[in-house]
Write a protein that holds these residues in place. Structure first.
Motif, short mmCIF file in Angstrom:
data_model
loop_
_atom_site.label_atom_id
_atom_site.label_comp_id
_atom_site.label_asym_id
_atom_site.label_seq_id
_atom_site.Cartn_x
_atom_site.Cartn_y
_atom_site.Cartn_z
N LYS A 66 -22.87 40.45 63.56
CA LYS A 66 -23.85 39.78 62.70
C LYS A 66 -24.79 38.92 63.54
O LYS A 66 -26.00 38.94 63.39
N ARG A 67 -24.22 38.15 64.44
CA ARG A 67 -25.03 37.23 65.23
C ARG A 67 -25.99 37.95 66.18
O ARG A 67 -27.12 37.53 66.37
N TYR A 68 -25.52 39.04 66.78
CA TYR A 68 -26.32 39.71 67.81
C TYR A 68 -26.71 41.15 67.45
O TYR A 68 -27.45 41.78 68.19
N TYR A 69 -26.19 41.66 66.34
CA TYR A 69 -26.54 43.00 65.84
C TYR A 69 -26.28 44.09 66.88
O TYR A 69 -27.06 45.03 67.05
N CYS A 70 -25.18 43.96 67.62
CA CYS A 70 -24.83 44.92 68.67
C CYS A 70 -23.98 46.05 68.09
O CYS A 70 -22.77 45.93 67.99
N HIS A 71 -24.64 47.13 67.73
CA HIS A 71 -23.90 48.27 67.20
C HIS A 71 -24.38 49.60 67.79
O HIS A 71 -23.89 50.65 67.42
N ARG A 72 -25.31 49.56 68.72
CA ARG A 72 -25.79 50.78 69.36
C ARG A 72 -25.00 51.05 70.64
O ARG A 72 -25.06 50.27 71.59
N LEU A 73 -24.29 52.15 70.65
CA LEU A 73 -23.47 52.53 71.80
C LEU A 73 -24.37 52.96 72.95
O LEU A 73 -25.22 53.84 72.79
N VAL A 74 -24.19 52.33 74.12
CA VAL A 74 -25.00 52.70 75.29
C VAL A 74 -24.16 53.24 76.44
O VAL A 74 -24.69 53.90 77.33
N HIS A 75 -22.85 52.98 76.42
CA HIS A 75 -21.99 53.46 77.50
C HIS A 75 -20.54 53.45 77.04
O HIS A 75 -20.14 52.58 76.29
N TRP A 76 -19.76 54.44 77.49
CA TRP A 76 -18.33 54.45 77.23
C TRP A 76 -17.61 55.17 78.36
O TRP A 76 -18.19 56.00 79.04
N GLU A 77 -16.35 54.77 78.55
CA GLU A 77 -15.47 55.37 79.55
C GLU A 77 -14.12 55.60 78.89
O GLU A 77 -13.66 54.77 78.13
N ARG A 78 -13.49 56.74 79.20
CA ARG A 78 -12.18 57.06 78.62
C ARG A 78 -11.09 56.87 79.67
O ARG A 78 -11.27 57.21 80.84
N TYR A 79 -9.96 56.32 79.21
CA TYR A 79 -8.79 56.11 80.08
C TYR A 79 -7.55 56.63 79.37
O TYR A 79 -7.45 56.54 78.15
N GLN A 80 -6.62 57.13 80.14
CA GLN A 80 -5.36 57.62 79.58
C GLN A 80 -4.37 56.48 79.37
O GLN A 80 -3.55 56.54 78.45
N TYR A 81 -4.46 55.46 80.19
CA TYR A 81 -3.50 54.36 80.13
C TYR A 81 -4.19 53.07 79.69
O TYR A 81 -5.24 52.71 80.21
N VAL A 82 -3.57 52.38 78.75
CA VAL A 82 -4.16 51.18 78.19
C VAL A 82 -4.38 50.11 79.25
O VAL A 82 -5.39 49.41 79.22
N ASN A 83 -3.46 49.97 80.20
CA ASN A 83 -3.63 48.93 81.21
C ASN A 83 -4.85 49.19 82.10
O ASN A 83 -5.51 48.25 82.54
N HIS A 84 -5.20 50.45 82.33
CA HIS A 84 -6.41 50.77 83.09
C HIS A 84 -7.66 50.38 82.30
O HIS A 84 -8.63 49.86 82.87
N ALA A 85 -7.64 50.64 81.00
CA ALA A 85 -8.77 50.28 80.15
C ALA A 85 -8.95 48.76 80.10
O ALA A 85 -10.08 48.26 80.18
N ILE A 86 -7.86 48.04 79.98
CA ILE A 86 -7.93 46.58 79.95
C ILE A 86 -8.49 46.03 81.26
O ILE A 86 -9.35 45.15 81.27
N GLU A 87 -8.02 46.56 82.37
CA GLU A 87 -8.52 46.14 83.68
C GLU A 87 -10.02 46.39 83.81
O GLU A 87 -10.77 45.54 84.30
N ARG A 88 -10.46 47.55 83.35
CA ARG A 88 -11.89 47.90 83.45
C ARG A 88 -12.74 47.00 82.54
O ARG A 88 -13.81 46.53 82.94
N GLU A 89 -12.25 46.72 81.34
CA GLU A 89 -12.98 45.84 80.44
C GLU A 89 -13.17 44.46 81.08
O GLU A 89 -14.26 43.89 81.07
N LYS A 90 -12.11 43.94 81.67
CA LYS A 90 -12.18 42.64 82.34
C LYS A 90 -13.16 42.68 83.51
O LYS A 90 -13.91 41.73 83.74
N GLU A 91 -13.13 43.78 84.26
CA GLU A 91 -14.04 43.94 85.40
C GLU A 91 -15.50 43.92 84.94
O GLU A 91 -16.34 43.25 85.55
N ILE A 92 -15.81 44.62 83.89
CA ILE A 92 -17.18 44.67 83.37
C ILE A 92 -17.60 43.29 82.87
O ILE A 92 -18.73 42.85 83.12
N LYS A 93 -16.71 42.59 82.19
CA LYS A 93 -17.05 41.28 81.63
C LYS A 93 -17.30 40.23 82.70
O LYS A 93 -18.00 39.24 82.44
N LYS A 94 -16.74 40.41 83.89
CA LYS A 94 -17.00 39.47 84.97
C LYS A 94 -18.44 39.58 85.38
O LYS A 94 -19.12 38.76 85.77
#
Length: 73
Positions: free
Chosen positions: A45-73
Motif C-alpha cells: 500500500k505504501r509503495y505500491y510494489c507489485h511489479r515483478l522485475v527479478h526472481w531466482e529459484r533455489y532448491q533449499y530454503v537456507n540458500h534462498a534465505i542467504e540470498r535474500e539477506k545478501e540482496i538486502k545488504k
C-alpha cells in the motif's frame, strides 16, 4: 523431493522503490502483493510494489534465505 523457493524483487509503476522477498509460491505471492495494495499497514500500500522485475529459484530454503539477506545488504 524437489523443493522450490524463490527470492524475488518487485517495484512500483514509477520504478522508484524496490521490495525484496522470499516465498515458496511465487505467483501466489505476487498476487498477494497486488491484492494488499489497499491494506493501509502493508508495504504494498505504501509503495505500491507489485511489479515483478527479478526472481531466482533455489532448491533449499537456507540458500534462498542467504540470498535474500545478501540482496538486502
Amino acid at each position: 523431493m524437489n523443493h522450490n523457493y524463490f527470492v524475488y524483487i518487485t517495484t512500483n509503476p514509477n520504478k522508484s522503490s524496490l521490495y525484496v522477498g522470499m516465498t515458496n509460491d511465487l505467483m501466489i505471492r505476487i498476487d498477494q502483493h497486488y491484492e494488499n495494495r489497499e491494506n493501509q499497514s502493508s508495504f504494498a500500500k505504501r509503495y505500491y510494489c507489485h511489479r515483478l522485475v527479478h526472481w531466482e529459484r533455489y532448491q533449499y530454503v537456507n540458500h534462498a534465505i542467504e540470498r535474500e539477506k545478501e540482496i538486502k545488504k
